[in-house]
Motif scaffolding. Structure first.
Motif, PDB file in Angstrom:
ATOM      1  N   VAL B 139       0.873  -1.115   0.144  1.00  0.00           N
ATOM      2  CA  VAL B 139       0.101  -0.068  -0.079  1.00  0.00           C
ATOM      3  C   VAL B 139       0.911   1.175   0.062  1.00  0.00           C
ATOM      4  O   VAL B 139       1.735   1.381   0.906  1.00  0.00           O
ATOM      5  N   LEU B 141       1.712   4.755   1.229  1.00  0.00           N
ATOM      6  CA  LEU B 141       1.253   5.741   2.080  1.00  0.00           C
ATOM      7  C   LEU B 141       1.879   7.012   1.798  1.00  0.00           C
ATOM      8  O   LEU B 141       0.972   8.082   1.856  1.00  0.00           O
ATOM      9  N   ARG B 145       6.848   5.903   0.142  1.00  0.00           N
ATOM     10  CA  ARG B 145       6.635   5.124   1.444  1.00  0.00           C
ATOM     11  C   ARG B 145       5.701   4.040   1.194  1.00  0.00           C
ATOM     12  O   ARG B 145       4.659   4.383   0.538  1.00  0.00           O
ATOM     13  N   LEU B 147       3.465   0.657   2.842  1.00  0.00           N
ATOM     14  CA  LEU B 147       3.281  -0.223   3.754  1.00  0.00           C
ATOM     15  C   LEU B 147       3.056  -1.752   3.240  1.00  0.00           C
ATOM     16  O   LEU B 147       2.518  -2.056   2.438  1.00  0.00           O
ATOM     17  N   ARG B 160       4.988  -3.954   7.835  1.00  0.00           N
ATOM     18  CA  ARG B 160       6.274  -3.017   7.967  1.00  0.00           C
ATOM     19  C   ARG B 160       5.947  -1.709   7.070  1.00  0.00           C
ATOM     20  O   ARG B 160       5.440  -1.868   5.980  1.00  0.00           O
TER      21      ARG B 160
END
Lengths: 355, 355
Positions: B139, B141, B145, B147, B160
């Motif tokens: 995913v 973010l 970044r 997930l 994480r």
DNA sequence: GATTGGCACTCACGAACAGGGAGTGCCAGA
DNA sequence: TCTGGCACTCCCTGTTCGTGAGTGCCAATC
């Protein structure tokens, strides 16, 4: 003038009693504290303090012991929270910095707090109600079986397995995923829940105007599946189990008090397993910085009459997400405990803020 | 012949001592059990049993108390695990059936077990090493970044957050997701880890033949991102924290033994917080059905010399996923405890099998 | 008027002691 | 091989008693 000294006497009694665990007498008091008066004078002061209900004698001809009311006065007026040393601050920061996810942050906090205070530490997980939906993921486990994963801004992940009526293809799944995420992502869970309810549509009128929901998104399979999926999401969101989750640490510290007569380790141990009870104990926490102290019978449980709670809220940006604190005997080092609780709350807040 | 009666005497001593918590003498023994002989005879038997090390006297002219060796003989030869009643079975089944997810199953089991046995219950979470990868979700973010969510066949979810070097578009993300899932899904985590390592490619030679990995999958962004993502997955997989997770319940039951002299509640409370210690205590569990009993000093910890562990493995299809059991004083009701542990293990296994 | 030294009084605590009781070991007899 | 009897051991409980810490009160003092 004498009033001032009387308070000094009360402070001295509390401090001595906390450290020695024994009723403190007038003679010992003048020896250990530079009060500049004789034992006889202290005795007079003690008599007054006893009349006013701040201290009590376990038996005639024994030393004095602070009452709940005495501790209360001590906490409110006679103590300034002593800040942590630089070394302690560094230790806290490095200990918490190693955390990899939310569970780990909470787990480390609870361990840290119990070690700092040598008491039982309690940390509530951040509550759902203030958090927002970050993402919803749907995974096909089988043609008619989906894994629904709800990811929240606090880092919490909730998951449910749902059965759907009709087999779904990859496309259907992608459609549904898009639909659900469009409705929920970024919303507070309260409003996300509402949006999702709208999405599922009212069961009595299944032939609602499809143009409103988004014409090409809604294939037959997706609309058939949306209802159970949304239901699972709603359940996961409103599931109080998550709100109630707390972590407990340092129960071994209770063993230190096992010998004291009225310490009542038993009911406390029981309380530690009842998370609902614990949450009530922590109580409504003030905003960050304000540490709440509940002494003995001030708390909601008769059986915990000889235990105190030191707690505070934590959470990013004045948003109190949850509460953390310490539970221990009324005879505890309040200044030190309050300092530790405040410090840990601050650092946890900072960590959550960064994440 | 006398041998037989001596064993009956031992059994009677164990039973009486467990229920009364007091050293048992010859006279009381013949009164409470139909041994058909006189106290004097029992005394002779007792003398022999003491010589052989099965029982001991706290002091001269006190009754007898079973030794660890005595309990061992009792457990091995003098007891048959009494099956649960139908009502108990139903209660267990309905109590566990309400569980919504893995955490809930474990939580309920530990509560159930502690209530059934009135001891401290310990349940290990199913270990990762035997489970397979069900799905990996990525995913975004923020542009750089991600997930990373790892979903395992046991229902466990690890997550994480990773930073990647270059911004990723939706397409890149989808590519990477496909790539990772193709490599890992359905594999045991050991082999999945290997496949993932291959995927990330050896860092010295970044210009490996791209045709091998799949030509159109690997855009610049995805290959740049794959390395940190894979790293996070590997870490999540090998993270021993997960293997070591255990749930503990019923610590309040310890309060019952708080007064007994050598019960040593303190070290046990400490052990309950050290999950590594707990796991070692539970020990290598036998296959489902075989209940392991470790009595006193048979265990690995000197400080827990007066506590016993009753444990067994559980998990679907002879695959022992994890261990659960009960920790209590050596003076415990072994038959009842063994029955409860076995029953709970069976039902948990069944639940996990269905899920 | 606040503080102090003196003094008698109270009472928890520990030691010393006695009596009762539960339990044992041993022995002689069935 | 078992049993009844008997002397012995020692824990446990209750009692007594001395000691010491602590108090409350009062008269004297600053």
């Amino acid at each position: 003038m004498q009033e001032e000294r009387r308070l000094a006497v009360l402070r001295a009694i509390v401090e001595d009693y906390v450290s020695t665990e024994e009723p403190v007498g007038s003679k010992a008091l003048v020896e250990r504290h530079r009060l500049g008066v004789s034992p006889a004078t202290v005795r007079n002061d003690m008599a007054v303090l006893e009349d006013e209900g701040y201290i009590a004698q376990p038996h005639t001809s024994a030393g004095r012991v602070p009452t709940d009311k005495g501790y209360r006065l001590f906490v409110d007026r006679l103590t300034t929270v002593k800040p942590m040393t630089a070394a302690e601050k560094r230790a806290i920061a490095t200990f918490l910095d190693g955390a990899v996810d939310l569970d780990d942050v909470v787990g480390r906090s609870v361990r840290l707090l119990s070690q700092l205070t040598r008491q039982v530490a309690v940390v509530q997980y951040p509550v759902l109600s203030r958090s927002t939906v970050r993402h919803v993921e749907l995974v096909a486990l089988a043609p008619t079986r989906l894994l629904v994963v709800l990811i929240l801004s606090t880092g919490r992940v909730e998951q449910r397995v749902v059965e759907v009526a009709e087999p779904m293809g990859d496309e259907d799944l992608a459609d549904l995923r898009r639909l659900v995420n469009r409705a929920a992502v970024g919303e507070l869970i309260a409003s996300a829940a509402e949006a999702l309810r709208d999405l599922a549509g009212p069961p009595p009128g299944p032939a609602e105007d499809p143009a409103v929901a988004g014409p090409e998104d809604a294939t037959r399979a997706t609309s058939a599946a949306s209802s159970p999926v949304v239901e699972a999401l709603l359940e996961a969101m409103s599931d109080h189990r998550s709100d109630e989750r707390v972590a407990v640490g340092g129960a071994a510290n209770l063993a230190r008090h096992v010998d004291s007569p009225d310490s009542a380790v038993r009911p406390l141990l029981e309380a530690l397993e009842e998370h609902v009870v614990l949450l009530k104990l922590l109580g409504e926490a003030g905003a960050d910085g304000a540490v709440t102290v509940r002494i003995g019978r001030e708390g909601p449980y008769e059986q915990l009459a000889s235990t105190s709670v030191v707690a505070t809220g934590y959470g990013p940006r004045d948003d109190v997400l949850a509460t953390l604190g310490v539970v221990g005997p009324t005879r505890m080092d309040y200044p030190g405990t309050m300092a530790a609780v405040r410090a840990v709350a601050r650092y946890v807040t900072r960590i959550l803020d960064e994440a």
